[in-house]
Motif scaffolding. Structure first.
Motif, PDB file in Angstrom:
ATOM      1  N   LEU A 158      37.691  41.993  41.606  1.00  0.00           N
ATOM      2  CA  LEU A 158      37.019  41.131  40.643  1.00  0.00           C
ATOM      3  C   LEU A 158      37.805  41.291  39.335  1.00  0.00           C
ATOM      4  CD1 LEU A 158      33.268  42.076  41.336  1.00  0.00           C
ATOM      5  CD2 LEU A 158      34.418  39.948  42.011  1.00  0.00           C
ATOM      6  N   PRO A 159      37.676  40.388  38.395  1.00  0.00           N
ATOM      7  CA  PRO A 159      38.441  40.540  37.155  1.00  0.00           C
ATOM      8  C   PRO A 159      38.206  41.903  36.495  1.00  0.00           C
ATOM      9  CG  PRO A 159      37.500  38.344  37.275  1.00  0.00           C
ATOM     10  CD  PRO A 159      36.916  39.112  38.433  1.00  0.00           C
ATOM     11  N   ASP A 160      39.289  42.656  36.313  1.00  0.00           N
ATOM     12  CA  ASP A 160      39.259  43.973  35.666  1.00  0.00           C
ATOM     13  C   ASP A 160      38.399  44.984  36.427  1.00  0.00           C
ATOM     14  OD1 ASP A 160      40.607  45.271  33.679  1.00  0.00           O
ATOM     15  OD2 ASP A 160      39.070  44.997  32.154  1.00  0.00           O
ATOM     16  N   VAL A 161      38.303  44.817  37.741  1.00  0.00           N
ATOM     17  CA  VAL A 161      37.564  45.746  38.609  1.00  0.00           C
ATOM     18  C   VAL A 161      38.460  46.115  39.789  1.00  0.00           C
ATOM     19  CG1 VAL A 161      35.557  46.091  40.115  1.00  0.00           C
ATOM     20  CG2 VAL A 161      35.317  44.780  37.992  1.00  0.00           C
ATOM     21  N   ASP A 162      38.725  47.402  39.956  1.00  0.00           N
ATOM     22  CA  ASP A 162      39.513  47.889  41.093  1.00  0.00           C
ATOM     23  C   ASP A 162      38.603  48.501  42.145  1.00  0.00           C
ATOM     24  OD1 ASP A 162      41.766  47.158  39.707  1.00  0.00           O
ATOM     25  OD2 ASP A 162      42.308  49.208  39.109  1.00  0.00           O
ATOM     26  N   ALA A 184      32.016  44.289  33.350  1.00  0.00           N
ATOM     27  CA  ALA A 184      30.672  44.699  33.755  1.00  0.00           C
ATOM     28  C   ALA A 184      29.679  43.546  33.671  1.00  0.00           C
ATOM     29  CB  ALA A 184      30.207  45.856  32.878  1.00  0.00           C
ATOM     30  N   ALA A 185      29.958  42.562  32.811  1.00  0.00           N
ATOM     31  CA  ALA A 185      29.046  41.426  32.640  1.00  0.00           C
ATOM     32  C   ALA A 185      29.197  40.376  33.739  1.00  0.00           C
ATOM     33  CB  ALA A 185      29.289  40.781  31.276  1.00  0.00           C
ATOM     34  N   ASN A 186      30.135  40.562  34.647  1.00  0.00           N
ATOM     35  CA  ASN A 186      30.344  39.607  35.741  1.00  0.00           C
ATOM     36  C   ASN A 186      29.085  39.539  36.609  1.00  0.00           C
ATOM     37  OD1 ASN A 186      31.180  38.237  38.109  1.00  0.00           O
ATOM     38  ND2 ASN A 186      33.281  38.994  37.887  1.00  0.00           N
ATOM     39  N   PRO A 187      28.515  38.353  36.838  1.00  0.00           N
ATOM     40  CA  PRO A 187      27.311  38.240  37.675  1.00  0.00           C
ATOM     41  C   PRO A 187      27.500  38.806  39.081  1.00  0.00           C
ATOM     42  CG  PRO A 187      27.719  36.192  36.485  1.00  0.00           C
ATOM     43  CD  PRO A 187      28.926  37.051  36.261  1.00  0.00           C
ATOM     44  N   ALA A 188      28.752  38.892  39.558  1.00  0.00           N
ATOM     45  CA  ALA A 188      28.998  39.442  40.897  1.00  0.00           C
ATOM     46  C   ALA A 188      28.643  40.916  40.990  1.00  0.00           C
ATOM     47  CB  ALA A 188      30.473  39.240  41.272  1.00  0.00           C
ATOM     48  N   LEU A 189      28.485  41.592  39.824  1.00  0.00           N
ATOM     49  CA  LEU A 189      28.130  43.009  39.832  1.00  0.00           C
ATOM     50  C   LEU A 189      26.632  43.240  39.688  1.00  0.00           C
ATOM     51  CD1 LEU A 189      31.012  44.585  37.712  1.00  0.00           C
ATOM     52  CD2 LEU A 189      30.681  44.698  40.187  1.00  0.00           C
ATOM     53  N   GLU A 190      25.852  42.172  39.590  1.00  0.00           N
ATOM     54  CA  GLU A 190      24.403  42.354  39.558  1.00  0.00           C
ATOM     55  C   GLU A 190      23.914  42.906  40.891  1.00  0.00           C
ATOM     56  OE1 GLU A 190      22.466  38.795  38.392  1.00  0.00           O
ATOM     57  OE2 GLU A 190      23.486  38.677  36.439  1.00  0.00           O
ATOM     58  N   THR A 191      24.443  42.372  41.972  1.00  0.00           N
ATOM     59  CA  THR A 191      24.218  42.888  43.320  1.00  0.00           C
ATOM     60  C   THR A 191      25.534  42.763  44.071  1.00  0.00           C
ATOM     61  OG1 THR A 191      21.891  42.231  43.364  1.00  0.00           O
ATOM     62  CG2 THR A 191      22.950  42.621  45.479  1.00  0.00           C
TER      63      THR A 191
END
Length: 467
Positions: A158-162, A184-191
């Motif tokens: 994900l953007p800026d996520v390894d 961290a604000a990416n909605p994909a990290l909500e779940t």
């Protein structure tokens, strides 16, 4: 080497009468005979050389037998495998990754078959044991990973996520590294929803988020502790108040928990062939959060066992060190811990399940047994007592809230090793002869030991050990 149960036994050598010892403790017999039995050969070699000789034919994944010049045998039993059987031979465990013909990556010699993705849209990771497996899928195509020894990193899943994976002797650790507040604000990290497919296994989760994968007979094949997350906050104090010259904190290696990090458990949801992780929003996006933030699920399939019970996360299982979070962002540890540590406000006890089945043999008599373990770090050089107890058995659900019942205290050792050059790391030896004799007499398959600080409110009693 890891924790060792060393048992000295008197043995009846094949073709002789009952074992008899002379003044030097030697088993009687004619050294002029040409011995064919491996034990006889090793005993003769040990007598001639004056040095212990390993009986290689007796080596297993978790034990070694040595013939002593005195005519006795010493059996060293390890809590975790030191070797694995491949192509009919025992090999030392080697988690170094190598490429498979299909482009996946696997450790060279481990208890469990582990395969990491070489990139693309196939399974992220697959594990297999006893003909049954689990397969995780990332929700998207994976980039070609960067490989470093036993670990792989998939950059920018994900953007800026390894996404990082690390092979262990019995499974793998996995972390998502969220490197900024924007990421961290990416909605994909909500779940975070992984595909999860079991091959002849049913996956279950308890109320704390500990996962187990069981076969149709109900036997646990794989386990995963409660997934955790933490940020990169740190504490600058703690060690300075100890008043002893030496390092200010334990060495910053992959087995050291972060000091001062903000942490939380993650929610877990199983839905058909999907496993969802729900991060704690306060840790992920809080005003005081320091990035990177690490999100950690991990898996183990070992048949052997040790465990940490940690009061700070009382419902979480750290079975075989699985799921322990480290200061470098890696997951899983080979370090046992005891006592209270005030910087992290953590209190720990550690447990070791040792195989005692081969003490039943009628031609062996236990004369002495020692549990030996390396003390790699102490809070200071002030010697404080560590107790060793025999307890009920441990399992994949062992946690601080589910500790095994204590049966009897076998020994206590007062020492401190590993803080500085004044008290370097070294072994502590506990007399567990009574426990080994009871195991042999009662024909127990295993015996379980607990290490605990004698005073669990005294920070000077905190210690770390090589499991």
């Amino acid at each position: 080497m890891s924790s060792v149960l060393a048992v000295a036994v008197l043995t009846q050598v094949a073709g002789q009468g009952p074992a008899a010892a002379d003044d030097g403790g030697r088993v009687s017999g004619s050294a002029s005979d040409a011995p064919q039995d491996p034990v006889e050969k090793a005993l003769l070699q040990a007598e001639e050389s004056g040095e212990p000789v390993e009986v290689l034919a007796e080596r297993t994944e978790t034990s070694q037998v040595f013939a002593n010049p005195s005519g006795t045998l010493t059996q060293d039993t390890y809590a975790l495998p030191q070797w694995v059987r491949q192509d009919g031979a025992l090999r030392e465990i080697d988690t170094t990754l190598a490429k498979n013909a299909d482009g996946t990556l696997s450790p060279k010699a481990t208890e469990v078959d582990v395969r990491f993705s070489g990139g693309g849209d196939g399974p992220l990771v697959s594990v297999r044991r006893d003909g049954r497996g689990l397969h995780w899928t990332w929700p998207g195509e994976l980039p070609t990973p960067r490989v470093e020894n036993d670990a792989v990193t998939y950059h920018d899943v994900l953007p800026d996520v390894d996404l990082r994976l690390r092979a262990g002797s019995a499974g793998f650790g996995q972390i998502l590294v969220v490197k900024s507040a924007e990421a961290a604000a990416n909605p994909a990290l909500e779940t975070i929803k992984f595909g999860l497919e079991g091959d002849g296994l049913e996956v279950e989760a308890d109320e704390h988020g500990n996962l187990t994968a069981v076969n149709p007979a109900g036997q646990e094949i794989f386990t995963a502790p409660t997934p955790l997350m933490w940020d990169s906050s740190s504490s600058a104090d703690g060690a300075m108040a100890r008043g002893t010259q030496g390092p200010e904190s334990p060495p910053a290696d992959e087995f050291t928990p972060p000091h001062g990090a903000r942490e939380a458990t993650m929610g877990v949801a199983l839905d058909g062939q999907h496993l969802s992780l729900i991060p704690d929003r306060e840790i992920l996006l809080g005003e005081d959060t320091q990035y990177p933030v690490y999100l950690d699920p991990s898996v183990s399939g070992s048949r052997y066992a040790w465990a940490i019970a940690y009061k700070k996360t009382p419902g979480t299982s750290y079975y075989n060190g699985n799921g322990w979070r480290n200061s470098d962002g890696s997951v899983g540890t080979k370090d046992a811990r005891v006592g209270y540590e005030d910087v992290t406000n953590g209190l720990a006890r550690s447990y070791f399940r040792m195989n005692t089945k081969n003490l039943w043999s009628t031609d062996k008599v236990v004369s002495k047994s020692t549990f030996r373990i390396k003390n790699t770090w102490s809070y200071s050089c002030t010697a404080k007592p560590v107790q060793l107890w025999r307890t009920a058995a441990i399992g994949s659900s062992t946690s601080w809230n589910n500790r095994p019942t204590r049966r009897e205290m076998l020994d206590s050792v007062t020492a401190a090793k590993g803080w500085s050059g004044s008290c370097p790391a070294g072994n502590l030896a506990f007399d567990v002869t009574k426990g080994a004799k009871d195991a042999a007499a009662s024909q127990w398959n295993t015996i379980t030991f607990e290490l605990a600080a004698a005073n669990e409110s005294d920070v000077l009693g905190w210690k770390r050990f090589e499991a």
